[in-house]
Scaffold this motif. Structure first.
Motif, PDB file in Angstrom:
ATOM      1  N   ALA A 507       0.827  -1.205   0.000  1.00  0.00           N
ATOM      2  CA  ALA A 507       0.000   0.000   0.000  1.00  0.00           C
ATOM      3  C   ALA A 507       0.862   1.256   0.000  1.00  0.00           C
ATOM      4  O   ALA A 507       0.551   2.238  -0.692  1.00  0.00           O
ATOM      5  CB  ALA A 507      -0.934  -0.010   1.211  1.00  0.00           C
ATOM      6  N   ARG A 508       1.956   1.232   0.755  1.00  0.00           N
ATOM      7  CA  ARG A 508       2.852   2.393   0.750  1.00  0.00           C
ATOM      8  C   ARG A 508       3.507   2.586  -0.620  1.00  0.00           C
ATOM      9  O   ARG A 508       3.660   3.722  -1.087  1.00  0.00           O
ATOM     10  CB  ARG A 508       3.915   2.221   1.837  1.00  0.00           C
ATOM     11  N   GLU A 510       2.209   1.749  -3.502  1.00  0.00           N
ATOM     12  CA  GLU A 510       1.198   2.249  -4.431  1.00  0.00           C
ATOM     13  C   GLU A 510       0.894   3.714  -4.167  1.00  0.00           C
ATOM     14  O   GLU A 510       0.671   4.490  -5.103  1.00  0.00           O
ATOM     15  CB  GLU A 510      -0.074   1.410  -4.315  1.00  0.00           C
ATOM     16  N   ARG A 511       0.867   4.127  -2.894  1.00  0.00           N
ATOM     17  CA  ARG A 511       0.643   5.541  -2.595  1.00  0.00           C
ATOM     18  C   ARG A 511       1.793   6.393  -3.116  1.00  0.00           C
ATOM     19  O   ARG A 511       1.588   7.489  -3.643  1.00  0.00           O
ATOM     20  CB  ARG A 511       0.471   5.744  -1.093  1.00  0.00           C
ATOM     21  N   ALA A 512       3.019   5.889  -2.949  1.00  0.00           N
ATOM     22  CA  ALA A 512       4.168   6.636  -3.458  1.00  0.00           C
ATOM     23  C   ALA A 512       4.118   6.753  -4.979  1.00  0.00           C
ATOM     24  O   ALA A 512       4.396   7.814  -5.549  1.00  0.00           O
ATOM     25  CB  ALA A 512       5.469   5.957  -3.024  1.00  0.00           C
ATOM     26  N   GLY A 514       1.374   6.656  -6.799  1.00  0.00           N
ATOM     27  CA  GLY A 514       0.266   7.546  -7.131  1.00  0.00           C
ATOM     28  C   GLY A 514       0.614   9.007  -6.944  1.00  0.00           C
ATOM     29  O   GLY A 514       0.245   9.864  -7.749  1.00  0.00           O
ATOM     30  N   SER A 515       1.368   9.334  -5.861  1.00  0.00           N
ATOM     31  CA  SER A 515       1.768  10.721  -5.652  1.00  0.00           C
ATOM     32  C   SER A 515       2.771  11.175  -6.696  1.00  0.00           C
ATOM     33  O   SER A 515       2.783  12.334  -7.107  1.00  0.00           O
ATOM     34  CB  SER A 515       2.377  10.876  -4.250  1.00  0.00           C
TER      35      SER A 515
END
Length: 617
Positions: A507-508, A510-512, A514-515
């Motif tokens: 999840a981390r 994917e968030r990175a 996405g940002s």
């Protein structure tokens, strides 16, 4: 085409009546806005003629005039938003007449046979569907046609006032269907241009599209009241708008009855088959590549291979392969390869949210290089994430080591350090016989120190910086994972902790990602991806995928196996040139029940050495 309007009027009485009902909603809304102004005019006229003299009429007139001004201002703003807001347009790959003259000729021939206007343009979409889309809104003319790179260009004929709708064709149809089948499938769609040319139906559709665009505009700060009013009007005309579209579809189907009707029944079977193959190709083959920062450059050609494989496996589909000797519809294109690449890039953007252009971190991959550049890299990335999670779950430095008490019948064994939510330390876990070559014995010292938390092997409970990988299994090995997940009780508590850690790490990441891609993504109706392919996976599913990836890496490194591609199932392991499909249940036995015996038997059969270090990314 001079009789097109009258023909549409006769053939669509139900659609026209429903369109008039939608337009009545618009008229009533306009009347509600003008009502306070009309009342204010009456009061002012009565005051000026002396019919309403004395109190309280001056105050009443002033109040009504103020309310009328506010209502007119709000109504004017709302009407301007509805008229000027740009309706949502499906992202497509435009197809000029120079790029597909034979396809344009086929569509125009269909329109002439059914006596309807020909579509103003043709576009392709990476989906198994076809429809008409009106792009003659004034907002589209102001913006102009945009190329895939986002550079504005001159407006095309589809954005001219009163232009016929654009024919949007699913790109998989062009590669899988034959020319005659495509013509039969497109006939009812092209016939829809007849009812669309009726002025009442076109006006009602424009009003509904404007309201829908106003809802998206109302999502911006300070404009929520616009979205509220637009939703209210949409609710009032929702039933009539839906029935209008049903009437248009029924009229189009009736008009297309005389065009290849018998062949259309057979072609509809190909539509369902193409949808099944396209879905499997996207979720099983394309999605792993997209997650690795690569996009398959020829998805449409791949769907032919996927459907051919499906026909080979399914006896009911055997007859479909006999069609492959006929002329495919992609022959109607001048450069099928370039069109395939453009639609493949658009598919990655729609279904995964990838960039609009290729780049260093978003590059195309050919099918021949897919096993080496996607499958092998995917396995090693997941194997590295699995070992990183194991390192993070190891007992942190600074905790006292359990005393080395000899276990006798009078001295019960000490319980392990807390409930297997962390990797057992080197001092308290026996080394497997496959590694040591003798009976299990406690590991009292690491083989070679490196970075990471651990314990001092000299005893005395003194903390030391010993790496978590130094647990008697020589670093990133399959044996380390087998020993950690083994649970004689069958509860697989260690697997829950490891699955949670992997899910958090993923999840981390994917968030990175996405940002990092955030500036290229927009909000509202243009948020990408528009159609996510898969829901979030559970922790156990993620753990099973990562353990499978580690097993495949070990098989490639120590047993001569190779990564492969299955058109329907995606990445597969090839042992001796043949696919091994019996690995998944053995991995699930380890992950779900903590039982490594089936997997160890499989490893011994294939010749995998679990104690040998695995090469990671």
């Amino acid at each position: 085409m001079s009789g097109t309007g009258s023909t549409a009027e006769v053939g669509t009485p139900s659609a026209r009546s429903r369109a008039l009902a939608v337009l009545r909603v618009r008229s009533r809304a306009l009347a509600a806005v003008l009502l306070p102004a009309a009342l204010a005019v009456v009061l002012v006229a009565a005051r000026m003629t002396g019919r309403l003299a004395g109190d309280p009429w001056p105050a009443v007139t002033l109040a009504v005039c103020a309310v009328a001004a506010l209502v007119l201002l709000a109504g004017g703003i709302f009407g301007a938003v509805v008229l000027r807001a740009r309706p949502a347009v499906t992202p497509t790959v435009p197809l000029s007449e120079a790029a597909a003259p034979d396809l344009y000729r086929l569509v125009r021939d269909l329109a002439d046979r059914m006596d309807v206007p020909a579509p103003s343009a043709i576009a392709l979409t990476p989906d198994c569907d076809s429809w008409l889309e009106d792009r003659a809104h004034a907002a589209h003319r102001r913006a102009g046609a945009r190329a895939s790179g986002g550079i504005a260009g001159p407006a095309g004929p589809e954005s001219e006032p009163g232009a016929a709708p654009v024919l949007v064709i699913g790109s998989p149809f062009l590669w899988w269907m034959r020319v005659a089948e495509l013509r039969a499938v497109l006939a009812p769609v092209v016939a829809g241009t007849g009812p669309s040319a009726h002025p009442d139906i076109a006006d009602a559709r424009g009003f509904v599209r404007g309201l829908d665009a106003a809802v998206d505009v109302g999502s911006r700060p300070g404009l929520g009241w616009i979205a509220h009013c637009a939703r209210l009007l949409l609710r009032l005309c929702r039933t009539d708008a839906a029935e209008m579209e049903r009437g248009v579809a029924a009229a189009a189907a009736d008009r297309a009855q005389g065009v290849d009707y018998g062949l259309r029944i057979v072609a509809q079977e190909q539509v369902g088959l193409a949808y099944a193959g396209w879905d499997r190709l996207l979720t099983r083959v394309a999605l792993p590549a997209w997650r690795m920062g690569r996009w398959p450059a020829h998805l449409d050609a791949g769907v032919v291979s996927a459907l051919t494989e499906l026909s080979r496996r399914d006896r009911l589909a055997d007859e479909f392969t006999s069609r492959l000797g006929e002329r495919p519809a992609c022959d109607l294109l001048e450069q099928p390869g370039a069109v395939d690449e453009a639609t493949s890039l658009l598919a990655a953007r729609l279904f995964h949210g990838g960039p609009a252009e290729a780049g260093p971190d978003w590059s195309p991959v050919d099918w021949a290089a897919y096993p080496e550049e996607v499958v092998d890299r995917k396995w090693r990335t997941e194997a590295a994430r699995l070992h990183t999670a194991l390192d993070a779950l190891s007992v942190p430095a600074g905790l006292p080591r359990p005393p080395q008490t000899p276990q006798t019948p009078q001295t019960p064994p000490k319980p392990p350090v807390p409930a297997r939510t962390a990797a057992p330390s080197a001092a308290s876990r026996p080394a497997p016989a496959a590694v040591s070559g003798s009976a299990p014995s406690p590991v009292t010292a690491p083989a070679a120190p490196s970075a990471g938390p651990g314990r001092d092997a000299a005893g005395g409970g003194r903390p030391a910086s010993v790496p978590p990988a130094e647990d008697g299994f020589g670093g990133p090995t399959l044996e380390r994972v087998l020993a950690y997940l083994t649970d004689p009780t069958g509860e697989a508590a260690a697997g829950d902790a490891l699955a949670g850690r992997i899910g958090g790490d993923l999840a981390r990441e994917e968030r990175a990602a996405g940002s990092a891609a955030g500036p290229g993504r927009t909000g509202g109706a243009d948020t990408l991806p528009l159609f996510p392919l898969q829901p979030p996976r559970s922790g156990r599913d993620l753990l099973a995928d990562h353990v499978t990836a580690l097993v495949c890496c070990a098989a490639v490194d120590s047993a001569g196996a190779a990564p492969g591609l299955d058109w329907l199932d995606g990445p597969v392991l090839l042992v001796g040139g043949r696919r091994r499909a019996d690995l998944a249940p053995r991995v699930l036995s380890l992950v779900e029940d903590g039982d490594p015996a089936p997997l160890r038997a499989w490893l011994a059969e294939v010749g995998v050495r679990p104690e040998k270090p695995v090469r990671l990314v």
